[in-house]
Scaffold this motif. Structure first.
Motif, PDB file in Angstrom:
ATOM      1  N   SER A 175       0.841  -1.188   0.000  1.00 29.29           N
ATOM      2  CA  SER A 175       0.000   0.000   0.000  1.00 29.29           C
ATOM      3  C   SER A 175       0.876   1.238   0.000  1.00 29.29           C
ATOM      4  O   SER A 175       2.081   1.172   0.285  1.00 29.29           O
ATOM      5  CB  SER A 175      -0.905   0.019   1.234  1.00 29.29           C
ATOM      6  OG  SER A 175      -0.126   0.196   2.416  1.00 29.29           O
ATOM      7  N   GLU A 176       0.269   2.375  -0.310  1.00 24.82           N
ATOM      8  CA  GLU A 176       1.019   3.627  -0.302  1.00 24.82           C
ATOM      9  C   GLU A 176       1.567   3.925   1.089  1.00 24.82           C
ATOM     10  O   GLU A 176       2.702   4.386   1.242  1.00 24.82           O
ATOM     11  CB  GLU A 176       0.138   4.770  -0.776  1.00 24.82           C
ATOM     12  CG  GLU A 176       0.851   6.110  -0.850  1.00 24.82           C
ATOM     13  CD  GLU A 176      -0.002   7.198  -1.459  1.00 24.82           C
ATOM     14  OE1 GLU A 176       0.441   8.365  -1.458  1.00 24.82           O
ATOM     15  OE2 GLU A 176      -1.101   6.886  -1.957  1.00 24.82           O
ATOM     16  N   LEU A 220       4.547   1.605   1.627  1.00 25.90           N
ATOM     17  CA  LEU A 220       5.638   1.744   0.664  1.00 25.90           C
ATOM     18  C   LEU A 220       6.383   3.068   0.804  1.00 25.90           C
ATOM     19  O   LEU A 220       7.619   3.116   0.716  1.00 25.90           O
ATOM     20  CB  LEU A 220       5.090   1.617  -0.758  1.00 25.90           C
ATOM     21  CG  LEU A 220       6.081   1.767  -1.901  1.00 25.90           C
ATOM     22  CD1 LEU A 220       7.119   0.650  -1.862  1.00 25.90           C
ATOM     23  CD2 LEU A 220       5.361   1.759  -3.252  1.00 25.90           C
ATOM     24  N   THR A 221       5.649   4.152   1.027  1.00 32.45           N
ATOM     25  CA  THR A 221       6.264   5.484   1.030  1.00 32.45           C
ATOM     26  C   THR A 221       7.417   5.631   2.014  1.00 32.45           C
ATOM     27  O   THR A 221       8.449   6.231   1.662  1.00 32.45           O
ATOM     28  CB  THR A 221       5.198   6.563   1.285  1.00 32.45           C
ATOM     29  OG1 THR A 221       4.188   6.465   0.271  1.00 32.45           O
ATOM     30  CG2 THR A 221       5.808   7.944   1.251  1.00 32.45           C
ATOM     31  N   LYS A 263       4.050  12.190  -6.812  1.00 35.07           N
ATOM     32  CA  LYS A 263       2.907  11.269  -6.806  1.00 35.07           C
ATOM     33  C   LYS A 263       2.982  10.243  -7.934  1.00 35.07           C
ATOM     34  O   LYS A 263       2.719   9.052  -7.707  1.00 35.07           O
ATOM     35  CB  LYS A 263       1.614  12.078  -6.908  1.00 35.07           C
ATOM     36  CG  LYS A 263       0.350  11.285  -6.626  1.00 35.07           C
ATOM     37  CD  LYS A 263       0.226  10.910  -5.174  1.00 35.07           C
ATOM     38  CE  LYS A 263      -1.148  10.290  -4.880  1.00 35.07           C
ATOM     39  NZ  LYS A 263      -1.282   9.915  -3.460  1.00 35.07           N
ATOM     40  N   VAL A 293       5.400   7.453  -6.908  1.00 38.13           N
ATOM     41  CA  VAL A 293       4.824   6.556  -5.907  1.00 38.13           C
ATOM     42  C   VAL A 293       3.769   5.660  -6.543  1.00 38.13           C
ATOM     43  O   VAL A 293       3.729   4.447  -6.287  1.00 38.13           O
ATOM     44  CB  VAL A 293       4.220   7.369  -4.746  1.00 38.13           C
ATOM     45  CG1 VAL A 293       3.521   6.451  -3.747  1.00 38.13           C
ATOM     46  CG2 VAL A 293       5.306   8.167  -4.034  1.00 38.13           C
ATOM     47  N   ASN A 294       2.917   6.223  -7.381  1.00 36.29           N
ATOM     48  CA  ASN A 294       1.864   5.435  -8.025  1.00 36.29           C
ATOM     49  C   ASN A 294       2.436   4.355  -8.938  1.00 36.29           C
ATOM     50  O   ASN A 294       1.933   3.231  -8.983  1.00 36.29           O
ATOM     51  CB  ASN A 294       0.935   6.347  -8.826  1.00 36.29           C
ATOM     52  CG  ASN A 294       0.049   7.206  -7.943  1.00 36.29           C
ATOM     53  OD1 ASN A 294      -0.120   6.914  -6.766  1.00 36.29           O
ATOM     54  ND2 ASN A 294      -0.514   8.258  -8.499  1.00 36.29           N
ATOM     55  N   THR A 339       5.337   2.908  -8.648  1.00 34.81           N
ATOM     56  CA  THR A 339       5.931   1.874  -7.810  1.00 34.81           C
ATOM     57  C   THR A 339       4.844   1.023  -7.167  1.00 34.81           C
ATOM     58  O   THR A 339       4.996  -0.194  -7.025  1.00 34.81           O
ATOM     59  CB  THR A 339       6.824   2.502  -6.725  1.00 34.81           C
ATOM     60  OG1 THR A 339       7.715   3.452  -7.338  1.00 34.81           O
ATOM     61  CG2 THR A 339       7.655   1.444  -6.026  1.00 34.81           C
ATOM     62  N   LEU A 340       3.735   1.656  -6.788  1.00 34.87           N
ATOM     63  CA  LEU A 340       2.611   0.910  -6.230  1.00 34.87           C
ATOM     64  C   LEU A 340       2.034  -0.078  -7.245  1.00 34.87           C
ATOM     65  O   LEU A 340       1.638  -1.190  -6.888  1.00 34.87           O
ATOM     66  CB  LEU A 340       1.515   1.879  -5.789  1.00 34.87           C
ATOM     67  CG  LEU A 340       1.601   2.431  -4.370  1.00 34.87           C
ATOM     68  CD1 LEU A 340       0.526   3.481  -4.148  1.00 34.87           C
ATOM     69  CD2 LEU A 340       1.476   1.312  -3.353  1.00 34.87           C
TER      70      LEU A 340
END
Length: 454
Positions: free
Chosen positions: A334-335, A338-339, A354, A357-358, A360-361
């Motif tokens: 999840s974000e 993961l973040t 963003k 991150v998206n 990589t998600l």
């Protein structure tokens, strides 16, 4: 009162700017800090965050046209706040808040996640092909003809996503522009532990993409653990690149086979076979982190025509590595989970946009991909230890070698790059983490272009 969204000044000499894409549409609900739109300058693509939370209305800033700095391009209304015509909103607006541009995305997001809105009056250009200004610039940089690209926009308009798809797709041999020079020589490899790859013509075992077409010696890019070939795209926004640029996906990453290689030589063999299938040579080979160890192995084996080697935050120069990061990264789904691990990659968290991150998600959601990467981590970084050593390989090389590291690397200590052979040039960037090619992209790109011109 509504909050004004302005076109910010992102360059000192900037009087006007162009919005290359909107990430949100009319009526979208946004939170403070969400990405609103992208400004394209001569130097980079800058992403602009929302200055407040609410509903975005009255979008007046159209894509692809010059807009004066400081002009309102949209308005954000609080929940339940009545909308007003733009001219009335100007009088009642909350004092303009400074919109801080976020760093350009480290990884190019999927086209579906980043919609492009057509200008109100697209018009038909004199060459007969409808295209957004950004699509035209990307096509020109890649050496592609717009009339050969199928447009997915209104009335067949060529969009950025169409050009990116055309760049990534391998084209028939007859239509590939500026094909890199074929391999003309290979150093002796009689002492290497594996034979040169024996592959049929056209068989490339690794996924690849030509990020740029061009003239001269090609630059071959190999990403690090957990990334993919798209992770190099933000660096390319730092300036023009005339050389051909080829990016590869490592095994168990991106679009390459989901397999766990036995050792570095096995990965090097696949890299060599891919380069041979594409007739790439003589080349500058660039590797980041785990990809740096792979690149050094390829250079040392001597089967590929590597004329220079650049290693960015390379693995294999010491045993220590952040094992908690590796385990946390492959487990995160999840974000929220993961973040915190992604923050360890950089010294400046502002570069974790963003879209990065998206993207990589999206990889984290691929269970098969993450399972393969977990096995790779266990094999090459068992018990939080680098189980391989490339120092001896670098000492034996007879080619220009540069090592680029960040002084604040929290994944692989920068101190591991000390004590290299005197012939190896070392670049250490202050206030920089494990991704100098993102945090210091202009400087890193300059170094690579210097090397490829030698």
């Amino acid at each position: 009162m509504p909050v004004e969204v302005i076109l910010p000044k992102v360059d000192m000499d900037m009087a006007t700017g162009r919005i290359s894409r909107w990430y949100v549409g009319e009526g979208a609900t946004v939170k403070k800090g969400d990405l609103l739109f992208e400004i394209e300058t001569d130097k980079a693509a800058m992403e602009i965050d929302a200055p407040a939370s609410g509903t975005i209305r009255d979008i007046s800033g159209k894509e692809g046209i010059d807009i004066p700095v400081g002009e309102a391009v949209a308005w954000i209304y609080a929940e339940g706040e009545a909308t007003k015509p733009a001219k009335d909103a100007v009088a009642d607006a909350t004092p303009v808040q400074e919109v801080v541009p976020a760093a350009a995305a480290p990884v190019a997001a999927a086209p579906a996640a980043l919609p492009e809105l057509a200008p109100a009056n697209p018009g038909k250009p004199s060459n007969g092909t409808r295209a957004t200004p950004l699509a035209r610039r990307l096509a020109a940089a890649a050496g592609l003809q717009l009339d050969a690209i199928a447009g997915s926009g209104p009335r067949g308009r060529v969009m950025r996503s169409d050009v990116e798809t055309a760049i990534a797709a391998p084209a028939p041999a007859a239509s590939v522009p500026a094909k890199p020079a074929p391999i003309v020589s290979r150093p002796s490899a009689s002492s290497q532990p594996r034979p040169a790859p024996q592959r049929s013509a056209g068989a490339a075992p690794l996924n690849f993409a030509w990020l740029r077409q061009g003239e001269g010696r090609p630059i071959v890019l190999i990403h690090g653990f957990g990334a993919d070939l798209n992770s190099w795209r933000p660096m390319l926004a730092a300036g023009p690149v005339d050389a051909p640029l080829l990016a590869l996906d490592l095994p168990g990453h991106g679009g390459s086979p989901r397999q766990t290689p036995a050792d570095l030589d096995a990965i090097a063999c696949d890299v060599e076979a891919t380069l041979a299938a594409l007739d790439v040579g003589p080349a500058l080979l660039v590797g980041h982190s785990f990809g740096g160890a792979v690149a050094a192995t390829v250079a040392a084996r001597g089967h590929a025509d590597v004329r220079a080697l650049a290693l960015i935050a390379p693995a294999g120069l010491g045993p220590e590595i952040n094992g908690a990061f590796l385990q946390g990264f492959v487990r995160a789904k999840s974000e929220a989970s993961l973040t915190p691990w992604l923050r360890l990659l950089v010294a400046d968290e502002a570069v974790l946009s963003k879209p990065f991150v998206n993207a990589t998600l999206a990889q984290a959601a691929d269970a098969e991909l993450r399972a393969a990467q977990a096995e790779i981590s266990d094999r090459f970084f068992a018990d939080g230890t680098q189980t391989f050593d490339i120092r001896g390989l670098l000492a034996a090389l007879r080619m220009p070698v540069r090592v680029i590291v960040g002084a604040n690397d929290r994944i692989i200590p920068a101190s591991q790059s000390l004590g290299l052979p005197g012939e190896v040039a070392l670049h250490v960037f202050a206030a920089t983490g494990h991704m100098p090619q993102v945090e210091r992209r202009e400087q890193v790109l300059k170094i690579l272009l210097e090397m490829v011109r030698v």
